[in-house]
Design a protein around this motif. Structure first.
Motif, PDB file in Angstrom:
ATOM      1  N   GLU A 149       0.824  -1.205   0.000  1.00  0.00           N
ATOM      2  CA  GLU A 149       0.000   0.000   0.000  1.00  0.00           C
ATOM      3  C   GLU A 149       0.859   1.257   0.000  1.00  0.00           C
ATOM      4  O   GLU A 149       0.505   2.270  -0.622  1.00  0.00           O
ATOM      5  CB  GLU A 149      -0.930   0.007   1.223  1.00  0.00           C
ATOM      6  CG  GLU A 149      -2.018  -1.048   1.195  1.00  0.00           C
ATOM      7  CD  GLU A 149      -1.496  -2.448   1.563  1.00  0.00           C
ATOM      8  OE1 GLU A 149      -0.310  -2.554   1.971  1.00  0.00           O
ATOM      9  OE2 GLU A 149      -2.253  -3.426   1.423  1.00  0.00           O
ATOM     10  N   ILE A 150       2.005   1.160   0.676  1.00  0.00           N
ATOM     11  CA  ILE A 150       2.905   2.322   0.728  1.00  0.00           C
ATOM     12  C   ILE A 150       3.671   2.437  -0.586  1.00  0.00           C
ATOM     13  O   ILE A 150       3.810   3.525  -1.146  1.00  0.00           O
ATOM     14  CB  ILE A 150       3.871   2.197   1.917  1.00  0.00           C
ATOM     15  CG1 ILE A 150       3.101   2.216   3.241  1.00  0.00           C
ATOM     16  CG2 ILE A 150       4.925   3.307   1.882  1.00  0.00           C
ATOM     17  CD1 ILE A 150       3.966   1.995   4.467  1.00  0.00           C
ATOM     18  N   THR A 169       3.067  10.238   3.607  1.00  0.00           N
ATOM     19  CA  THR A 169       3.142  10.931   4.891  1.00  0.00           C
ATOM     20  C   THR A 169       4.549  10.748   5.459  1.00  0.00           C
ATOM     21  O   THR A 169       5.285   9.860   5.014  1.00  0.00           O
ATOM     22  CB  THR A 169       2.119  10.348   5.874  1.00  0.00           C
ATOM     23  OG1 THR A 169       2.491   8.986   6.155  1.00  0.00           O
ATOM     24  CG2 THR A 169       0.693  10.389   5.292  1.00  0.00           C
ATOM     25  N   PRO A 170       4.966  11.570   6.437  1.00  0.00           N
ATOM     26  CA  PRO A 170       6.297  11.387   7.048  1.00  0.00           C
ATOM     27  C   PRO A 170       6.498   9.980   7.600  1.00  0.00           C
ATOM     28  O   PRO A 170       7.578   9.410   7.495  1.00  0.00           O
ATOM     29  CB  PRO A 170       6.313  12.436   8.163  1.00  0.00           C
ATOM     30  CG  PRO A 170       5.385  13.508   7.683  1.00  0.00           C
ATOM     31  CD  PRO A 170       4.293  12.797   6.946  1.00  0.00           C
ATOM     32  N   GLU A 215       5.039   7.210   6.506  1.00  0.00           N
ATOM     33  CA  GLU A 215       5.187   6.286   5.374  1.00  0.00           C
ATOM     34  C   GLU A 215       6.569   6.409   4.738  1.00  0.00           C
ATOM     35  O   GLU A 215       7.173   5.412   4.329  1.00  0.00           O
ATOM     36  CB  GLU A 215       4.093   6.568   4.338  1.00  0.00           C
ATOM     37  CG  GLU A 215       2.696   6.174   4.817  1.00  0.00           C
ATOM     38  CD  GLU A 215       1.601   6.659   3.879  1.00  0.00           C
ATOM     39  OE1 GLU A 215       0.502   6.061   3.884  1.00  0.00           O
ATOM     40  OE2 GLU A 215       1.839   7.638   3.133  1.00  0.00           O
ATOM     41  N   PHE A 216       7.076   7.641   4.656  1.00  0.00           N
ATOM     42  CA  PHE A 216       8.409   7.824   4.067  1.00  0.00           C
ATOM     43  C   PHE A 216       9.487   7.174   4.937  1.00  0.00           C
ATOM     44  O   PHE A 216      10.479   6.650   4.433  1.00  0.00           O
ATOM     45  CB  PHE A 216       8.701   9.315   3.874  1.00  0.00           C
ATOM     46  CG  PHE A 216       9.988   9.567   3.133  1.00  0.00           C
ATOM     47  CD1 PHE A 216      10.181   9.095   1.836  1.00  0.00           C
ATOM     48  CD2 PHE A 216      11.031  10.261   3.742  1.00  0.00           C
ATOM     49  CE1 PHE A 216      11.369   9.318   1.164  1.00  0.00           C
ATOM     50  CE2 PHE A 216      12.225  10.480   3.075  1.00  0.00           C
ATOM     51  CZ  PHE A 216      12.395  10.008   1.780  1.00  0.00           C
ATOM     52  N   GLU A 217       9.264   7.214   6.270  1.00  0.00           N
ATOM     53  CA  GLU A 217      10.203   6.536   7.171  1.00  0.00           C
ATOM     54  C   GLU A 217      10.221   5.032   6.900  1.00  0.00           C
ATOM     55  O   GLU A 217      11.266   4.377   7.003  1.00  0.00           O
ATOM     56  CB  GLU A 217       9.833   6.800   8.637  1.00  0.00           C
ATOM     57  CG  GLU A 217      10.145   8.207   9.113  1.00  0.00           C
ATOM     58  CD  GLU A 217      11.638   8.515   9.048  1.00  0.00           C
ATOM     59  OE1 GLU A 217      12.453   7.613   9.379  1.00  0.00           O
ATOM     60  OE2 GLU A 217      11.993   9.640   8.643  1.00  0.00           O
ATOM     61  N   GLN A 218       9.064   4.483   6.557  1.00  0.00           N
ATOM     62  CA  GLN A 218       9.007   3.069   6.195  1.00  0.00           C
ATOM     63  C   GLN A 218       9.806   2.798   4.908  1.00  0.00           C
ATOM     64  O   GLN A 218      10.549   1.816   4.813  1.00  0.00           O
ATOM     65  CB  GLN A 218       7.547   2.636   5.996  1.00  0.00           C
ATOM     66  CG  GLN A 218       6.741   2.543   7.281  1.00  0.00           C
ATOM     67  CD  GLN A 218       7.271   1.454   8.196  1.00  0.00           C
ATOM     68  OE1 GLN A 218       7.540   0.322   7.770  1.00  0.00           O
ATOM     69  NE2 GLN A 218       7.439   1.802   9.481  1.00  0.00           N
ATOM     70  N   ILE A 219       9.648   3.683   3.915  1.00  0.00           N
ATOM     71  CA  ILE A 219      10.394   3.545   2.656  1.00  0.00           C
ATOM     72  C   ILE A 219      11.892   3.605   2.925  1.00  0.00           C
ATOM     73  O   ILE A 219      12.684   2.838   2.336  1.00  0.00           O
ATOM     74  CB  ILE A 219       9.991   4.658   1.667  1.00  0.00           C
ATOM     75  CG1 ILE A 219       8.556   4.455   1.175  1.00  0.00           C
ATOM     76  CG2 ILE A 219      10.965   4.719   0.483  1.00  0.00           C
ATOM     77  CD1 ILE A 219       8.379   3.277   0.254  1.00  0.00           C
ATOM     78  N   LYS A 220      12.311   4.494   3.831  1.00  0.00           N
ATOM     79  CA  LYS A 220      13.741   4.676   4.119  1.00  0.00           C
ATOM     80  C   LYS A 220      14.352   3.449   4.783  1.00  0.00           C
ATOM     81  O   LYS A 220      15.571   3.339   4.872  1.00  0.00           O
ATOM     82  CB  LYS A 220      13.942   5.915   5.004  1.00  0.00           C
ATOM     83  CG  LYS A 220      13.713   7.226   4.241  1.00  0.00           C
ATOM     84  CD  LYS A 220      13.572   8.408   5.192  1.00  0.00           C
ATOM     85  CE  LYS A 220      14.818   8.667   5.989  1.00  0.00           C
ATOM     86  NZ  LYS A 220      14.700   9.896   6.825  1.00  0.00           N
ATOM     87  N   ARG A 221      13.523   2.515   5.217  1.00  0.00           N
ATOM     88  CA  ARG A 221      14.031   1.302   5.855  1.00  0.00           C
ATOM     89  C   ARG A 221      14.546   0.281   4.838  1.00  0.00           C
ATOM     90  O   ARG A 221      15.286  -0.633   5.188  1.00  0.00           O
ATOM     91  CB  ARG A 221      12.937   0.640   6.699  1.00  0.00           C
ATOM     92  CG  ARG A 221      12.553   1.410   7.953  1.00  0.00           C
ATOM     93  CD  ARG A 221      11.421   0.716   8.697  1.00  0.00           C
ATOM     94  NE  ARG A 221      11.771  -0.664   9.026  1.00  0.00           N
ATOM     95  CZ  ARG A 221      11.009  -1.719   8.730  1.00  0.00           C
ATOM     96  NH1 ARG A 221       9.870  -1.552   8.065  1.00  0.00           N
ATOM     97  NH2 ARG A 221      11.380  -2.939   9.080  1.00  0.00           N
TER      98      ARG A 221
END
Length: 650
Positions: free
Chosen positions: A529-530, A538-539, A541-547
């Protein structure tokens, strides 16, 4: 003639004895060499028996001449059979040796082989006994079989040096056995006054032929041993004399100052000399080898270094380049290595030095005469020897093929019994021809190269298997996202072009390839979904991407083969100015291969359609890459990218 004959016989006996003595002390141990040694000693004894027969005619020496003659022929056949079959069979020893011994014993029964013996004015006359006919049949059979063996071997063998050896053996054996047959067998059977001793001088033809074959065509590996052994013997004598002089000097010095000799001093000097003699002798011999046998010494050192280096190289192209780099040590003008291509079924030049452009494009198919000769002989082919046989059409074609390859010598490289490569060397820089020592060394190098090439092939197959597995994993990840499908392949293509422009090593390029394919493997741990969200993230969600870079490193950690790409995957989203993720490192602290992926990844992302935006125009993407040089991207990588971009075909 009666005066010259004994002299000729004694010379033949001495030369046979010297050759046997020489073979005993210089040739390598083995049944083949021992048989030739026994033959020469037996022939020498036979010659001496005929000499004594000429000086002291008697029934005993007459019988001895025939007895040793039977042994000579039997041993000659055993040795020739071993030469032709490459091994001496026990049945040959049993059959021929047994018959030889049998007739040797029968020769001393005067009523069976020789009924009467008398000295005549012209020679010696023996009245044949009841078994003389069988003796003649035996010797005739040996003569015919011996010549047949050599002729068959000469026609069958393809190796040119081996042909030369068999050529000398044939004529030496033919003259020797033919004269023996005529004088010792045929004339007695025809009841003509015979001279068995006349066959003795003709043994010289066989001995001379063997000497030529030994020294010129390396029938045995003793030439270098003789030269070095002679020089080393002189050195040992000089060193021994030097130590003796030192002991005498010490003893006289002590006597001069003390007035009497000191046994203790002499003993100490002798013990010191005993301890230091062998190491000193070894060092002096090594020094002499370097000076007088420099070429062979360099070859041996080069072979040792080459072998040590081979085991550490698993990249096939690097390995082939190493092999041809031996041209400097080998002192050759040109060198090339051809490898068999499974797809085209041709031998192609894969690496070379100083070859003309047209030569590099040459290919040999499986019907090539040179290829077939190398397959059959499994040994080195020398153009100089081919030229001597150029009257045959096949050898004319082989010569043309070697000329086209600029080759004076071609060495086969076998892998698991199959011809897989051909190492070809041009003329020597010194202008000398390739001798037997060169051939032996080059064959050893080819054998070592074959083992190393097979290891490199197996390693290459293993790498391809890993690569295909990794590629399948990456494709499985992208399969669920139509927007990123093919992204890893495109990033890999761009990164490879940048790497080539930067002239990275083969090892770095291989590492970069794996890292590109798996750079987004961590996204498998991010919610779809992200990843596929059509709007802005959202901030949180972006933190999740950065993982995903750190997750990618964690996913591949258990795979030892991918150990070196872990930091590259982890840091491919770091920025050159230190504001990237996950660790905010900057400039040279970021792995260089990660900096290449960053440019390739960003460019493909911008020019590809995403769920949250359409693809950017190529010109806008290029402008953005140029704008971010020195902040987001390494300027050196950006420069290389801008240079290769016009050639990209995505």
């Amino acid at each position: 003639m009666l005066i010259i004959l004994p002299t000729a016989i004694i010379i033949a006996g001495v030369i046979n004895f010297v050759l046997g003595f020489f073979i005993h002390y210089q040739a390598r141990p083995g049944s083949f060499n021992r048989a030739l040694e026994i033959f020469t000693f037996t022939t020498s004894a036979w010659c001496f028996s005929n000499y004594f027969l000429s000086k002291f005619p008697s029934l005993f020496w007459f019988q001895t001449s025939y007895a040793l003659g039977a042994l000579v022929m039997a041993i000659a056949l055993i040795w020739v059979s071993g030469f032709a079959d490459r091994t001496i069979h026990k049945k040959d020893i049993f059959v021929f040796g047994g018959l030889g011994l049998l007739f040797t014993v029968l020769c001393y029964r005067s009523n069976l082989l020789i009924n009467h013996f008398a000295k005549t004015g012209l020679g010696h006359k023996g009245e044949p006994g009841v078994l003389m006919g069988w003796y003649g049949i035996y010797m005739t059979a040996v003569f015919v079989f011996l010549i047949f063996k050599i002729l068959r071997h000469h026609r069958k063998v393809m190796d040119l040096s081996e042909k030369k050896r068999s050529y000398y053996m044939f004529w030496g054996s033919f003259i020797f056995t033919a004269t023996f047959f005529i004088f010792a067998i045929l004339l007695p059977l025809l009841k003509i006054p015979e001279y068995s001793m006349l066959a003795s001088p003709f043994s010289l033809f066989f001995v001379i032929a063997m000497i030529v074959a030994i020294f010129r065509y390396q029938l045995m590996d003793i030439k270098i041993v003789l030269r070095k052994g002679f020089i080393h013997a002189i050195l040992s004598g000089v060193i021994t004399a030097l130590w003796v002089l030192i002991v005498i000097a010490i003893e006289r010095t002590v006597r001069m100052y003390t007035g009497h000799a000191s046994l203790l001093t002499v003993v100490i000097a002798a013990i010191t000399i005993t301890i230091t003699f062998q190491p000193l002798k070894h060092k002096v011999e090594m020094f002499v080898d370097k000076i007088f046998f420099r070429g062979r010494y360099d070859y041996q050192e080069a072979l040792a270094d080459f072998t040590r280096t081979l085991v550490s190289i698993l990249d096939l192209r690097e390995l082939l380049n190493l092999i041809v780099s031996m041209s400097g040590i080998l002192g050759t003008k040109q060198i090339s290595i051809m490898m068999y291509d499974d797809e085209t079924s041709h031998f192609k030049i894969m690496s070379s030095i100083n070859l003309e452009k047209e030569t590099k494009a040459i290919e040999l198919n499986l019907q090539s005469d040179l290829v077939n000769l190398l397959k059959k002989t499994k040994s080195v082919v020398i153009k100089e020897e081919i030229e001597k046989l150029s009257e045959h059409s096949t050898y004319q074609i082989i010569k043309k093929e070697m000329d086209s390859l600029q080759a004076e010598i071609s060495i086969p490289i076998f892998i698991k019994g199959e011809l897989y490569g051909i190492l070809s060397l041009g003329p020597k820089l010194s202008g000398e021809i390739y001798n037997r020592e060169d051939v032996n060394l080059l064959q050893t190098l080819a054998d070592e190269a074959g083992i190393a090439i097979e290891n490199a092939r197996l390693y290459g197959d293993l790498k391809r298997t890993y690569f295909e597995t990794v590629q399948a994993l990456a494709q499985a990840i992208e399969a669920s996202d139509k927007y990123t499908r093919g992204h890893s392949d495109r990033v890999t293509h761009i990164a490879m072009e940048i790497a080539k422009r930067l002239k990275l090593s083969r090892a770095d390029i291989d590492t970069l390839k794996y890292a590109c394919i798996l750079h987004d493997v961590g996204k498998i741990g991010i919610l779809k979904e992200i990843l596929n969200k059509p709007g802005a993230l959202t901030p949180e969600e972006f933190e999740q991407i950065k993982r995903h870079p750190a997750l990618g490193e964690e996913i591949i950690s258990p795979v030892a083969f991918l150990e070196n790409i872990k930091p590259i995957i982890r840091h491919h989203h770091e920025r050159y100015d230190g504001t990237g993720y996950p660790d905010q490192i900057k400039s040279d602290h970021i792995p260089f291969l990660s900096r290449i992926i960053a440019v390739a990844d960003t460019y493909d992302s911008m020019t590809s359609q995403r769920p949250y935006r359409p693809a950017l125009a190529v010109e806008l993407a290029i402008a953005e890459i140029r704008k971010c040089s020195g902040t987001q991207f390494d300027p050196e990588v950006v420069k290389a990218f801008l240079e290769i971009h016009p050639k990209l075909q995505l």
